[in-house]
Design a protein around this motif. Structure first.
Motif, short mmCIF file in Angstrom:
data_model
loop_
_atom_site.label_atom_id
_atom_site.label_comp_id
_atom_site.label_asym_id
_atom_site.label_seq_id
_atom_site.Cartn_x
_atom_site.Cartn_y
_atom_site.Cartn_z
N GLU A 1 77.31 58.88 50.73
CA GLU A 1 78.48 58.15 52.04
C GLU A 1 77.93 57.23 53.33
O GLU A 1 78.69 56.10 54.02
CB GLU A 1 79.45 59.38 51.81
N ASN A 2 76.76 58.09 53.86
CA ASN A 2 76.76 57.57 55.09
C ASN A 2 75.34 56.30 55.02
O ASN A 2 74.53 56.63 56.00
CB ASN A 2 76.14 58.95 55.81
N ALA A 3 74.86 55.94 53.93
CA ALA A 3 73.80 55.61 54.05
C ALA A 3 74.01 53.74 54.82
O ALA A 3 74.99 53.47 54.89
CB ALA A 3 74.06 54.79 52.18
N SER A 4 72.58 53.83 56.14
CA SER A 4 73.09 52.57 56.62
C SER A 4 72.98 51.52 56.25
O SER A 4 73.70 50.07 57.01
CB SER A 4 71.82 52.99 57.92
N TYR A 5 73.08 50.92 54.76
CA TYR A 5 72.91 49.99 54.30
C TYR A 5 74.25 49.62 53.39
O TYR A 5 74.90 48.81 52.29
CB TYR A 5 71.82 50.18 53.46
N LYS A 6 74.88 50.80 53.46
CA LYS A 6 76.38 51.07 52.36
C LYS A 6 77.29 49.89 52.44
O LYS A 6 77.53 49.21 51.17
CB LYS A 6 77.34 52.28 52.77
N ASN A 7 77.26 48.85 53.73
CA ASN A 7 77.94 47.52 54.09
C ASN A 7 77.63 46.97 53.26
O ASN A 7 78.26 46.02 51.95
CB ASN A 7 78.44 47.59 55.22
N GLU B 1 63.74 58.18 43.14
CA GLU B 1 64.34 57.37 43.32
C GLU B 1 64.93 57.22 44.86
O GLU B 1 65.94 55.93 44.78
CB GLU B 1 65.85 57.44 42.15
N LYS B 2 65.55 58.09 45.55
CA LYS B 2 65.79 57.82 46.60
C LYS B 2 65.53 56.57 47.40
O LYS B 2 65.52 55.84 47.64
CB LYS B 2 66.67 58.82 46.81
N GLU B 3 63.59 56.86 47.46
CA GLU B 3 63.40 55.81 48.27
C GLU B 3 63.20 54.11 48.21
O GLU B 3 63.44 54.15 46.77
CB GLU B 3 61.39 56.49 48.09
N GLU B 4 63.84 53.88 49.23
CA GLU B 4 64.52 52.37 48.79
C GLU B 4 63.43 51.30 47.74
O GLU B 4 63.66 50.78 46.92
CB GLU B 4 64.75 51.78 49.84
N GLY B 5 62.20 51.73 48.48
CA GLY B 5 61.23 51.04 47.37
C GLY B 5 60.82 49.80 47.30
O GLY B 5 61.44 48.77 49.07
N GLU B 6 59.72 48.85 47.67
CA GLU B 6 59.63 47.16 47.95
C GLU B 6 61.41 45.93 46.58
O GLU B 6 60.37 46.41 45.69
CB GLU B 6 58.46 47.18 47.72
#
Length: 395
Positions: A284-290, A154-159
């Protein structure tokens, strides 16, 4: 030849068990006979150290069945022996009642099984014989003992599936269900199942345990319940399964939830549509959080409503049918509440139990960036969307 050999092994095993039991009883009686007449044993060279027998009484041990079995328990298990020694050392009154003096958490089935582990293993594994009364008891499942780790699939962002043109609409402006399998069900019995592979997934203000809790007020069980009620208010029959499949093992959640949904669908063969309700997780540290935060909610009638997405497992054998079902849900959502459905996400791998039905959807309602109130508002409108989708697919 094989049968004869196996029977011989069982005979030897039973004989060995009897011998061990006879030895245990015999040693107890012999020890009693050879011990002193009840006086304390004191070393001649020391006067300040006193050694007290665990069972020091005058009457014959056989006359008191409680004493007899307590003697066996003490002699055959060091922890039990220590328990009774401590009681006598502290000069506590021991009535020699088994039920009163054995520890609270002592389980006689587990105790006996622990004394003959090889025997039980052989009978259960080699012979397929289950010894009734000695099965392992289910222990309480404590959330605090769990370390939650993101599900790697599930963690993998996928397409993210590209937007498609809407199909032809009906009189009410709702897209028609084109090229999707319909289903026939008894409308007087549940034909929709809602369950949760990760039932402890929670929303703000919950932050502990990586946004997981058993408190239903803050987790996805409440979201499933709201969707259930909305569907039922529109005339649908729903079975909501409120089982925590991610306790105590988070990485075995899908295996446990698969067992549950398979059992329910076998038991209630009228179940045709399945929804696995989750919430998304953003570290918390995800690059896409914003970006995730900006897409986490929309306004509907002046209220903040959590967005949702639909997840597809590419390895499911019925992927094409499940994908069609997901696309139709999104089309209806886009028509009724533009922007509410973020999209359909096809993961790099996984099945997510979607093969149990062609009308299956793994729906992620909001994320850990959303409050429980935002998720509740989302559940209400998702229930409306799914109600229309199901109505248009029923024969």
């Amino acid at each position: 030849m094989w049968v004869k050999t196996q029977r011989t092994r069982v005979d030897y095993l039973i004989f060995a068990l009897l011998c061990m039991l006879i030895f245990l009883i015999g040693s107890t009686i012999v020890m009693k006979l050879v011990k002193s007449d009840g006086k304390n044993v004191v070393d001649e060279k020391t006067t300040d150290v006193e050694t007290i027998e665990v069972f020091n009484y005058d009457k014959d041990v056989i006359e008191n069945i409680d004493k007899f079995f307590l003697k066996i328990l003490s002699n055959s298990n060091s922890s039990m022996s220590l328990f009774f020694k401590q009681k006598i050392k502290n000069k506590e009154d021991i009535s020699f009642s088994i039920m009163e003096n054995i520890p609270e958490n002592f389980n006689i089935d587990d105790y006996i099984k622990s004394q003959f582990p090889a025997a039980f293993t052989f009978l259960e594994k080699e012979k397929g014989i289950s010894i009734k009364g000695f099965e392992n008891k289910k222990r309480p499942e404590i959330l605090e003992d769990i370390v939650f780790i993101d599900d790697m699939m599930e963690k993998e962002e996928g397409e993210l599936l590209e937007e498609e043109k809407l199909t032809e609409k009906d009189k009410e402006g709702i897209p028609k269900a084109e090229g999707i399998k319909t289903f026939k069900a008894n409308k007087n019995e549940p034909y929709i199942a809602i369950y949760h592979t990760h039932g402890t997934e929670a929303y703000l203000p919950i932050k502990q345990n990586q946004y997981h809790t058993q408190d239903k007020k803050y987790n996805v069980l409440t979201i499933g319940e709201i969707i259930e009620k909305k569907l039922e208010s529109n005339g649908h029959k729903v079975l909501h399964i409120e089982t925590f499949h991610d306790i105590p093992s988070y990485n075995k959640s899908y295996a446990k939830s698969l067992n549950t949904i398979n059992a329910k669908m076998k038991e209630q063969q009228n179940l045709k549509v399945v929804f696995d309700v989750h919430r998304d997780g953003v570290s918390e540290n995800a690059s896409y959080k914003n970006k995730a935060l900006s897409q986490s909610k929309i306004k509907i009638d002046g209220k903040d409503v959590a967005t949702f997405s639909i997840v597809i497992g590419p390895e499911s054998p019925n992927k094409d049918e499940v994908l069609k079902f997901a696309k139709y849900i999104k089309q209806v959502s886009d028509t009724m509440y533009p922007g509410l459905c973020k999209g359909i996400i096809i993961k790099p791998k996984g099945k997510f139990n979607q093969f149990v039905s062609d009308h299956y959807a793994l729906i992620e309602v909001g994320s850990n960036l959303n409050t429980i109130d935002e998720a509740k508002e989302s559940a209400k409108v998702i229930g409306e969307i799914l109600s229309i989708v199901i109505e248009n697919l029923q024969e």
